[in-house]
Write a protein that holds these residues in place. Structure first.
Motif, PDB file in Angstrom:
ATOM      1  N   ASN A   1       0.841  -1.205   0.000  1.00 58.48           N
ATOM      2  CA  ASN A   1       0.000   0.000   0.000  1.00 58.48           C
ATOM      3  C   ASN A   1       0.877   1.257   0.000  1.00 58.48           C
ATOM      4  OD1 ASN A   1      -2.260  -1.628   0.017  1.00 58.48           O
ATOM      5  ND2 ASN A   1      -2.382  -1.612   2.255  1.00 58.48           N
ATOM      6  N   PRO A   2       1.611   1.458  -1.095  1.00 59.74           N
ATOM      7  CA  PRO A   2       2.657   2.487  -1.135  1.00 59.74           C
ATOM      8  C   PRO A   2       2.163   3.893  -0.785  1.00 59.74           C
ATOM      9  CG  PRO A   2       2.828   1.063  -3.037  1.00 59.74           C
ATOM     10  CD  PRO A   2       1.552   0.686  -2.340  1.00 59.74           C
ATOM     11  N   TYR A   3       2.967   4.538   0.044  1.00 56.86           N
ATOM     12  CA  TYR A   3       2.774   5.953   0.356  1.00 56.86           C
ATOM     13  C   TYR A   3       3.745   6.737  -0.507  1.00 56.86           C
ATOM     14  CZ  TYR A   3       3.354  10.388   2.850  1.00 56.86           C
ATOM     15  OH  TYR A   3       3.441  11.719   3.160  1.00 56.86           O
TER      16      TYR A   3
ATOM     17  N   ALA B   1       9.080  -3.505   7.392  1.00 57.90           N
ATOM     18  CA  ALA B   1       8.152  -3.544   6.248  1.00 57.90           C
ATOM     19  C   ALA B   1       7.748  -2.148   5.793  1.00 57.90           C
ATOM     20  CB  ALA B   1       6.904  -4.348   6.599  1.00 57.90           C
ATOM     21  N   THR B   2       7.846  -1.161   6.679  1.00 58.57           N
ATOM     22  CA  THR B   2       7.498   0.213   6.294  1.00 58.57           C
ATOM     23  C   THR B   2       8.464   1.183   6.965  1.00 58.57           C
ATOM     24  OG1 THR B   2       5.934   0.431   8.124  1.00 58.57           O
ATOM     25  CG2 THR B   2       5.018  -0.214   6.010  1.00 58.57           C
ATOM     26  N   VAL B   3       9.520   1.515   6.250  1.00 57.38           N
ATOM     27  CA  VAL B   3      10.522   2.449   6.757  1.00 57.38           C
ATOM     28  C   VAL B   3      10.387   3.756   5.979  1.00 57.38           C
ATOM     29  CG1 VAL B   3      12.976   2.851   7.118  1.00 57.38           C
ATOM     30  CG2 VAL B   3      12.073   0.521   7.265  1.00 57.38           C
ATOM     31  N   PRO B   4      10.052   4.852   6.664  1.00 55.01           N
ATOM     32  CA  PRO B   4       9.883   6.121   5.944  1.00 55.01           C
ATOM     33  C   PRO B   4      11.220   6.666   5.425  1.00 55.01           C
ATOM     34  CG  PRO B   4       9.589   6.449   8.316  1.00 55.01           C
ATOM     35  CD  PRO B   4       9.767   4.968   8.100  1.00 55.01           C
ATOM     36  N   VAL B   5      11.208   7.155   4.193  1.00 56.94           N
ATOM     37  CA  VAL B   5      12.406   7.730   3.564  1.00 56.94           C
ATOM     38  C   VAL B   5      12.025   9.067   2.945  1.00 56.94           C
ATOM     39  CG1 VAL B   5      14.126   7.441   1.738  1.00 56.94           C
ATOM     40  CG2 VAL B   5      13.316   5.449   2.978  1.00 56.94           C
ATOM     41  N   LYS B   6      12.827  10.107   3.234  1.00 57.43           N
ATOM     42  CA  LYS B   6      12.640  11.400   2.567  1.00 57.43           C
ATOM     43  C   LYS B   6      13.971  11.822   1.978  1.00 57.43           C
ATOM     44  CE  LYS B   6       8.971  13.414   5.349  1.00 57.43           C
ATOM     45  NZ  LYS B   6       8.614  14.463   6.306  1.00 57.43           N
ATOM     46  N   ILE B   7      13.937  12.284   0.740  1.00 59.56           N
ATOM     47  CA  ILE B   7      15.158  12.727   0.069  1.00 59.56           C
ATOM     48  C   ILE B   7      14.888  14.074  -0.584  1.00 59.56           C
ATOM     49  CG2 ILE B   7      16.856  12.189  -1.724  1.00 59.56           C
ATOM     50  CD1 ILE B   7      15.840   9.200  -1.359  1.00 59.56           C
ATOM     51  N   SER B   8      15.803  15.017  -0.334  1.00 59.41           N
ATOM     52  CA  SER B   8      15.700  16.306  -1.021  1.00 59.41           C
ATOM     53  C   SER B   8      17.112  16.788  -1.345  1.00 59.41           C
ATOM     54  CB  SER B   8      14.957  17.320  -0.160  1.00 59.41           C
ATOM     55  OG  SER B   8      15.610  17.476   1.079  1.00 59.41           O
ATOM     56  N   THR B   9      17.217  17.870  -2.089  1.00 55.94           N
ATOM     57  CA  THR B   9      18.531  18.350  -2.526  1.00 55.94           C
ATOM     58  C   THR B   9      18.472  19.837  -2.855  1.00 55.94           C
ATOM     59  OG1 THR B   9      20.260  18.120  -4.216  1.00 55.94           O
ATOM     60  CG2 THR B   9      18.001  17.683  -4.922  1.00 55.94           C
TER      61      THR B   9
ATOM     62  N   VAL C   1      11.506  13.391  -2.721  1.00 58.93           N
ATOM     63  CA  VAL C   1      10.786  12.116  -2.643  1.00 58.93           C
ATOM     64  C   VAL C   1      10.475  11.829  -1.187  1.00 58.93           C
ATOM     65  CG1 VAL C   1      10.988   9.605  -2.887  1.00 58.93           C
ATOM     66  CG2 VAL C   1      11.856  11.085  -4.693  1.00 58.93           C
ATOM     67  N   SER C   2       9.263  11.428  -0.919  1.00 53.61           N
ATOM     68  CA  SER C   2       8.900  10.906   0.395  1.00 53.61           C
ATOM     69  C   SER C   2       8.087   9.645   0.164  1.00 53.61           C
ATOM     70  CB  SER C   2       8.087  11.949   1.161  1.00 53.61           C
ATOM     71  OG  SER C   2       7.597  11.386   2.355  1.00 53.61           O
ATOM     72  N   THR C   3       8.580   8.498   0.691  1.00 54.63           N
ATOM     73  CA  THR C   3       7.874   7.228   0.508  1.00 54.63           C
ATOM     74  C   THR C   3       8.224   6.298   1.660  1.00 54.63           C
ATOM     75  OG1 THR C   3       7.373   5.480  -1.097  1.00 54.63           O
ATOM     76  CG2 THR C   3       9.654   6.196  -0.986  1.00 54.63           C
ATOM     77  N   ARG C   4       7.745   5.063   1.570  1.00 51.57           N
ATOM     78  CA  ARG C   4       8.072   4.055   2.595  1.00 51.57           C
ATOM     79  C   ARG C   4       8.611   2.822   1.909  1.00 51.57           C
ATOM     80  NH1 ARG C   4       2.338   5.093   5.225  1.00 51.57           N
ATOM     81  NH2 ARG C   4       2.773   7.117   6.152  1.00 51.57           N
ATOM     82  N   ILE C   5       9.702   2.276   2.462  1.00 56.38           N
ATOM     83  CA  ILE C   5      10.366   1.133   1.827  1.00 56.38           C
ATOM     84  C   ILE C   5      10.456  -0.052   2.792  1.00 56.38           C
ATOM     85  CG2 ILE C   5      11.717   2.611   0.288  1.00 56.38           C
ATOM     86  CD1 ILE C   5      14.163   2.013   2.146  1.00 56.38           C
ATOM     87  N   LYS C   6      10.775  -1.232   2.202  1.00 53.56           N
ATOM     88  CA  LYS C   6      11.000  -2.435   3.010  1.00 53.56           C
ATOM     89  C   LYS C   6      12.503  -2.610   3.205  1.00 53.56           C
ATOM     90  CE  LYS C   6       7.429  -4.674   0.230  1.00 53.56           C
ATOM     91  NZ  LYS C   6       7.212  -5.782  -0.718  1.00 53.56           N
ATOM     92  N   LEU C   7      12.903  -2.952   4.415  1.00 59.00           N
ATOM     93  CA  LEU C   7      14.293  -3.327   4.683  1.00 59.00           C
ATOM     94  C   LEU C   7      14.284  -4.688   5.362  1.00 59.00           C
ATOM     95  CD1 LEU C   7      15.921  -0.036   6.050  1.00 59.00           C
ATOM     96  CD2 LEU C   7      16.147  -1.002   3.760  1.00 59.00           C
TER      97      LEU C   7
END
Lengths: 104, 150
Positions: free
Chosen positions: A69-71, B72-80, B113-119
């Protein structure tokens, strides 16, 4: 499969911020079904696009490492209240989904 | 899995392959970094993404938690602060498929980018930005206390 999407867009000081949740299982293909012990087949979004009034502003390639359920949140300049933001995706099985929001 | 379900999935796969190969899906959708995605080790996956090009330090603001209770849901934000950003890519160096995603910026979009990834486990999240032909990267360690099903 549900192809719903939650999407919100808000403009402030000339910057529009979009926040979206795309409902999708994002199965990697390496997870085992706890009941059967069999691998659950890969099923994940591969390509996503965001458009402002029909013009693509961001396109993305996703792998299986994007959470279920991608954010996704992104920003752009030049949006006005009433403009339409659209997000559309296709997955590895050829399914697709789309959602849109009016900028508030 | 019963046979009919398996058939159904095979059928769906066939549709997918047909759609991709026949151009039913518009060309813009077809872009896909197979060379990076198919690799199961970090360095080959990185090479699949950027070849032998040098990675420069600086200009990449990568925001991830130090500790993730749920991999399963790790928030990631990237800017520049870079101008003319072509794309931002995310990788996880210990994931079974280290390449995670890539976002291309057009028109008036901000390079953010702001999303959530799996680790899968404790690892480094790596952000790579391409701007004006150069590549910049930043990495940050995330301690994962419960791994994500990746």
């Amino acid at each position: 499969m549900s192809q719903k999407m939650k999407i919100r867009a808000k403009v402030k000081n000339g910057i529009t911020t979009v926040k979206a949740i795309l409902y999708h299982p994002m199965e990697s293909g390496s997870r085992k079904d706890p009941d059967t012990g069999e691998l659950v087949p890969a099923h994940f979004i591969k390509n996503v696009q965001a458009a402002l009034n029909g013009e693509v502003i961001i396109s993305a390639e996703w792998g299986t490492g994007i959470s279920k359920n991608p954010y996704w949140s992104f920003e752009f300049e030049g949006g006005n209240p009433g403009d339409i933001v659209t997000i559309s995706w296709t997955d590895n099985l050829g399914e697709s989904g789309t959602g849109e929001a009016e900028i508030k | 899995m019963d046979i009919s379900k398996r058939r159904f999935i095979q059928y769906q796969l066939c549709i997918g392959i047909f759609a991709l190969s026949s151009g039913v899906i518009p060309r813009a959708w077809a872009k896909w970094p197979s060379a990076a995605f198919d690799e199961t080790e970090y360095l080959p996956a990185l090479k699949g993404l950027i070849g032998d090009q040098e990675l420069l330090d600086g200009h990449v603001e990568l925001n991830v938690p130090d500790i993730a209770e749920n991999g399963a849901t790790v928030p990631v934000k990237i800017s520049t602060d870079l101008d003319n950003v072509e794309w931002i890519s995310i990788m996880g160096d210990k994931n079974p498929r280290p390449w995670i995603s890539r976002f291309y910026f057009h028109g008036k979009s901000k390079p953010y980018v702001s999303t959530r990834i799996k680790l899968r486990e404790t690892s480094h999240v790596v952000a790579i930005i391409k701007a004006e032909g150069k590549l910049y990267s930043a990495k940050s360690a995330v301690r994962v206390t419960a791994g994500g099903c990746v």
